[in-house]
Scaffold this motif. Structure first.
Motif, PDB file in Angstrom:
ATOM      1  N   GLY A 249       0.850  -1.186   0.000  1.00 53.77           N
ATOM      2  CA  GLY A 249       0.000   0.000   0.000  1.00 53.77           C
ATOM      3  C   GLY A 249       0.882   1.232   0.000  1.00 53.77           C
ATOM      4  O   GLY A 249       2.107   1.139  -0.006  1.00 53.77           O
ATOM      5  N   ARG A 250       0.240   2.413   0.019  1.00 53.29           N
ATOM      6  CA  ARG A 250       0.976   3.671  -0.018  1.00 53.29           C
ATOM      7  C   ARG A 250       0.959   4.326   1.355  1.00 53.29           C
ATOM      8  O   ARG A 250      -0.099   4.490   1.958  1.00 53.29           O
ATOM      9  CB  ARG A 250       0.345   4.607  -1.056  1.00 53.29           C
ATOM     10  N   GLU A 251       2.151   4.720   1.857  1.00 52.75           N
ATOM     11  CA  GLU A 251       2.287   5.448   3.115  1.00 52.75           C
ATOM     12  C   GLU A 251       1.508   4.767   4.239  1.00 52.75           C
ATOM     13  O   GLU A 251       0.605   5.339   4.848  1.00 52.75           O
ATOM     14  CB  GLU A 251       1.840   6.906   2.954  1.00 52.75           C
ATOM     15  N   LEU A 252       1.885   3.526   4.516  1.00 52.43           N
ATOM     16  CA  LEU A 252       1.158   2.718   5.486  1.00 52.43           C
ATOM     17  C   LEU A 252       1.466   3.171   6.914  1.00 52.43           C
ATOM     18  O   LEU A 252       2.595   3.515   7.253  1.00 52.43           O
ATOM     19  CB  LEU A 252       1.519   1.245   5.316  1.00 52.43           C
ATOM     20  N   GLU A 253       0.440   3.143   7.749  1.00 55.18           N
ATOM     21  CA  GLU A 253       0.574   3.373   9.176  1.00 55.18           C
ATOM     22  C   GLU A 253       0.176   2.092   9.900  1.00 55.18           C
ATOM     23  O   GLU A 253      -0.860   1.496   9.602  1.00 55.18           O
ATOM     24  CB  GLU A 253      -0.302   4.544   9.624  1.00 55.18           C
ATOM     25  N   PHE A 254       1.011   1.676  10.889  1.00 55.74           N
ATOM     26  CA  PHE A 254       0.814   0.398  11.554  1.00 55.74           C
ATOM     27  C   PHE A 254       0.438   0.622  13.016  1.00 55.74           C
ATOM     28  O   PHE A 254       1.021   1.460  13.709  1.00 55.74           O
ATOM     29  CB  PHE A 254       2.102  -0.433  11.491  1.00 55.74           C
ATOM     30  N   ALA A 255      -0.529  -0.145  13.489  1.00 53.68           N
ATOM     31  CA  ALA A 255      -0.929  -0.119  14.894  1.00 53.68           C
ATOM     32  C   ALA A 255      -1.098  -1.562  15.363  1.00 53.68           C
ATOM     33  O   ALA A 255      -1.758  -2.366  14.691  1.00 53.68           O
ATOM     34  CB  ALA A 255      -2.219   0.666  15.083  1.00 53.68           C
ATOM     35  N   TRP A 256      -0.488  -1.895  16.522  1.00 52.87           N
ATOM     36  CA  TRP A 256      -0.455  -3.278  17.017  1.00 52.87           C
ATOM     37  C   TRP A 256      -1.143  -3.375  18.378  1.00 52.87           C
ATOM     38  O   TRP A 256      -0.920  -2.552  19.263  1.00 52.87           O
ATOM     39  CB  TRP A 256       0.981  -3.759  17.189  1.00 52.87           C
ATOM     40  N   ASP A 257      -1.936  -4.422  18.527  1.00 56.62           N
ATOM     41  CA  ASP A 257      -2.423  -4.848  19.836  1.00 56.62           C
ATOM     42  C   ASP A 257      -1.613  -6.082  20.211  1.00 56.62           C
ATOM     43  O   ASP A 257      -1.868  -7.181  19.712  1.00 56.62           O
ATOM     44  CB  ASP A 257      -3.916  -5.169  19.780  1.00 56.62           C
ATOM     45  N   ILE A 258      -0.608  -5.931  21.095  1.00 56.44           N
ATOM     46  CA  ILE A 258       0.323  -7.033  21.361  1.00 56.44           C
ATOM     47  C   ILE A 258      -0.005  -7.800  22.639  1.00 56.44           C
ATOM     48  O   ILE A 258       0.692  -8.771  22.962  1.00 56.44           O
ATOM     49  CB  ILE A 258       1.782  -6.521  21.448  1.00 56.44           C
ATOM     50  N   ASP A 259      -1.046  -7.403  23.379  1.00 57.20           N
ATOM     51  CA  ASP A 259      -1.393  -8.150  24.585  1.00 57.20           C
ATOM     52  C   ASP A 259      -2.829  -8.658  24.586  1.00 57.20           C
ATOM     53  O   ASP A 259      -3.322  -9.162  25.591  1.00 57.20           O
ATOM     54  CB  ASP A 259      -1.157  -7.298  25.837  1.00 57.20           C
ATOM     55  N   GLY A 260      -3.513  -8.496  23.422  1.00 53.64           N
ATOM     56  CA  GLY A 260      -4.840  -9.077  23.281  1.00 53.64           C
ATOM     57  C   GLY A 260      -5.937  -8.377  24.051  1.00 53.64           C
ATOM     58  O   GLY A 260      -7.007  -8.953  24.261  1.00 53.64           O
TER      59      GLY A 260
ATOM     60  N   GLU B  65      -2.898  -8.510  17.099  1.00 52.24           N
ATOM     61  CA  GLU B  65      -3.605  -7.972  15.934  1.00 52.24           C
ATOM     62  C   GLU B  65      -2.867  -6.754  15.389  1.00 52.24           C
ATOM     63  O   GLU B  65      -2.358  -5.929  16.150  1.00 52.24           O
ATOM     64  CB  GLU B  65      -5.035  -7.586  16.279  1.00 52.24           C
ATOM     65  N   LEU B  66      -2.831  -6.676  14.074  1.00 53.10           N
ATOM     66  CA  LEU B  66      -2.218  -5.556  13.351  1.00 53.10           C
ATOM     67  C   LEU B  66      -3.299  -4.829  12.570  1.00 53.10           C
ATOM     68  O   LEU B  66      -4.072  -5.450  11.842  1.00 53.10           O
ATOM     69  CB  LEU B  66      -1.135  -6.072  12.392  1.00 53.10           C
ATOM     70  N   LYS B  67      -3.366  -3.504  12.726  1.00 52.75           N
ATOM     71  CA  LYS B  67      -4.254  -2.668  11.906  1.00 52.75           C
ATOM     72  C   LYS B  67      -3.385  -1.766  11.043  1.00 52.75           C
ATOM     73  O   LYS B  67      -2.498  -1.082  11.549  1.00 52.75           O
ATOM     74  CB  LYS B  67      -5.178  -1.808  12.768  1.00 52.75           C
ATOM     75  N   VAL B  68      -3.647  -1.763   9.729  1.00 57.34           N
ATOM     76  CA  VAL B  68      -2.870  -0.971   8.783  1.00 57.34           C
ATOM     77  C   VAL B  68      -3.801   0.006   8.079  1.00 57.34           C
ATOM     78  O   VAL B  68      -4.892  -0.374   7.636  1.00 57.34           O
ATOM     79  CB  VAL B  68      -2.154  -1.867   7.751  1.00 57.34           C
TER      80      VAL B  68
END
Length: 552
Positions: free
Chosen positions: A497-508, A532-535
């Motif tokens: 994708g273009r100019e992706l931003e990543f957000a992670w939920d690493i503890d559920g 979970e990863l949100k892009v």
């Protein structure tokens, strides 16, 4: 766990992870978490008049297309609807267009069209340049644009089913767009403000010297809780027209009023003030008229629209150096968020179901005559861009000189309705040509290449690469023998994708605590952990993927 070695490619790696207890689940596009908080204050559903409903707040309890839009149908208007909104009631959309605005020769039409097919139900071509109508479901009420040289200007009521005239008043040539509330119709002319019986057009009361037509401004009245608010600073009792409160003579023209019931918000732009670089919003108590807060733009803001008002926010546009949608706290006037948006000529915003919609124009600087209308959808609580959609001009007549811009969109029952006009035109007559009408419906897929912005560069560019979310395991650990407490590094760099931003939920826990393309997660003591990863890409599209970490 399996004794296989993990593949190195993203797609094969995902297949491998499913077989070894690290499970990837890809959610559908648009699966974002909703943030509550922008109620419409009990306003009516649908879009039944100018700025929808008697409060003129630009908000509705209905929703627009979600999670993404797609074109249902479109048509050439054979006229113009500059500063005129579509109106939707039941299964009909009403369009009020001007076909000639030459002094003494004004003409136009008011038509009713099926919202699913665009088939015409009726059309009145014998009305002068109609303004946006208001409807109670039985009749359409509208005023015409000023034309002192032409007979027939005035205030009209038409049967909503047939288009036949129910009653009309041509004793004055200038009327503000009417407000429908209960069994009455409220409007004003240069002499005063009126309440009419909406069934027969007879005067119920008139308050002399109180006028919403200061400097001939339209949309000059709003209504809530048995009170009529007028742009000259008067608040009238809706039952008898008596004055409830009035501001000082120094504030004789406050601006176009809109109310959410708690407060009334007056907005001044160059539409009613001589200063064409200032936007001023003044919030007053709807009970007393006392000033609660005032906002005034600091730089040159040439926006000429109307704010949208909810229980929580006041939304408006700043056209200083960039095109910015700004949200103020409705109670304090403090800025809560601001979001830069592509395109110029941003329209008045509207709000439906926690989403702010507004129209704009996309045109490459290298060839400004080539472009199209553009509609943005923005999360009302956070300012996050949900989607942007270009309006396809193919098969429609557009100006050879001025690329079209989308005017104020309206939303109801999962659809969005928008009119385009030739932006940057310097002659008024051009706004009676080259206007087109678009209906967008809901779709589960994000807009395709023909509907998306070419790039984030206003000069043009390639289409955005499709958003494809991928989680890769980049740890040096042996994936077939993970133990409790092991730290696994997860990467999103295989996503496209273009100019992706990543957000992670690493503890559920459902919250996104980490950002960046690489994070670390720890194998839990018991059971499993889902990361979970949100892009989000530069076009506002959002997608998610997840992995399940365990020792099994």
């Amino acid at each position: 766990m399996s004794g296989e070695s993990p593949p190195r490619t993203g797609t094969d790696r995902r297949t491998f992870l499913k077989t070894v207890g690290i499970t990837i689940g890809v959610a559908s596009y648009g699966s974002t978490v909703s943030v509550a908080g922008d109620g419409t204050g009990g306003r009516e559903n649908g879009w039944n008049g100018p700025r929808s409903g008697p409060g003129r707040a630009g908000a509705t309890g209905d929703s627009g297309p979600a999670p993404f839009p797609t074109l249902d149908w479109k048509m050439d208007l054979d006229g113009g609807m500059y500063h005129v909104e579509p109106v939707v009631a039941d299964d009909v959309v009403y369009l009020a267009a001007t076909t000639n605005n030459t002094p003494g020769e004004r003409s136009g039409y008011l038509g009713a069209y099926d919202i699913e097919t665009g088939d015409r139900r009726w059309k009145r071509t014998d009305v002068f340049s109609p303004k946006t109508p208001a409807t109670d479901g039985e009749r359409l009420y509208f005023s015409t644009h000023t034309s002192e040289e032409a007979d027939g200007d005035g205030l009209y009521a038409l049967d909503a089913e047939s288009g036949a005239t129910t009653w009309k008043r041509t004793d004055h040539d200038v009327w503000s767009p009417p407000v429908v509330a209960g069994d009455r119709l409220f409007t004003s002319n240069r002499d005063g403000t009126y309440a009419f019986d909406r069934e027969n057009g007879e005067i119920v009361w008139k308050t002399n010297g109180v006028s919403g037509l200061a400097k001939d401004v339209g949309d000059a009245l709003s209504y809530a809780d048995e009170t009529v608010f007028v742009s000259d600073g008067n608040a009238l009792d809706a039952t008898d027209g008596s004055v409830k409160w009035r501001t000082s003579q120094d504030d004789a023209t406050l601006g176009t009023p809109a109310t959410n019931g708690e407060m009334v918000y007056y907005t001044q732009t160059d539409y009613i003030a001589a200063d064409d670089t200032t936007v001023k919003i003044e919030a007053r108590s709807s009970d007393t008229g006392e000033v609660e807060w005032t906002y005034e733009s600091e730089g040159d803001n040439r926006w000429d629209g109307r704010p949208a008002i909810t229980d929580s926010h006041v939304f408006f546009v700043d056209l200083d150096a960039e095109s910015t949608l700004r949200a103020l706290d409705a109670d304090s006037g403090e800025t809560e968020w601001e979001t830069e948006l592509q395109g110029r000529f941003l329209s008045s915003p509207v709000v439906g179901d926690e989403t702010v919609y507004l129209g704009s124009r996309y045109a490459p600087k290298s060839n400004p005559a080539v472009g199209s209308g553009l509609v943005h959808a923005v999360d009302s609580a956070t300012g996050d861009l949900r989607w942007s959609c270009l309006l396809d001009n193919d098969g429609l007549e557009t100006s050879p000189e001025d690329a079209p811009a989308a005017g104020e969109p309206v939303v109801t029952d999962g659809k969005l309705y928008a009119v385009t006009y030739p932006a940057n035109a310097t002659l008024d007559y051009k706004y009676t040509y080259y206007s087109n009408f678009f209906v967008l419906g809901p779709c589960d897929r994000r807009p395709d290449g023909d509907e998306r912005l070419p790039s984030d560069d206003p000069d043009g560019g390639d289409d955005f690469p499709p958003l494809d979310v991928c989680i890769d395991v980049v740890s040096n650990l042996d994936l077939d023998s993970l133990d409790v407490g092991d730290i696994v590094r997860l990467a999103a760099s295989c996503s496209t994708g273009r100019e992706l931003e990543f957000a992670w939920d690493i503890d559920g826990d459902g919250q996104y605590e980490e950002s960046g393309s690489v994070v670390s997660a720890t194998i839990p003591t018991c059971g499993s952990l889902t990361v979970e990863l949100k892009v989000t890409d530069a076009n506002g599209a959002t997608d998610t993927a997840s992995v399940r970490l365990s020792t099994n």
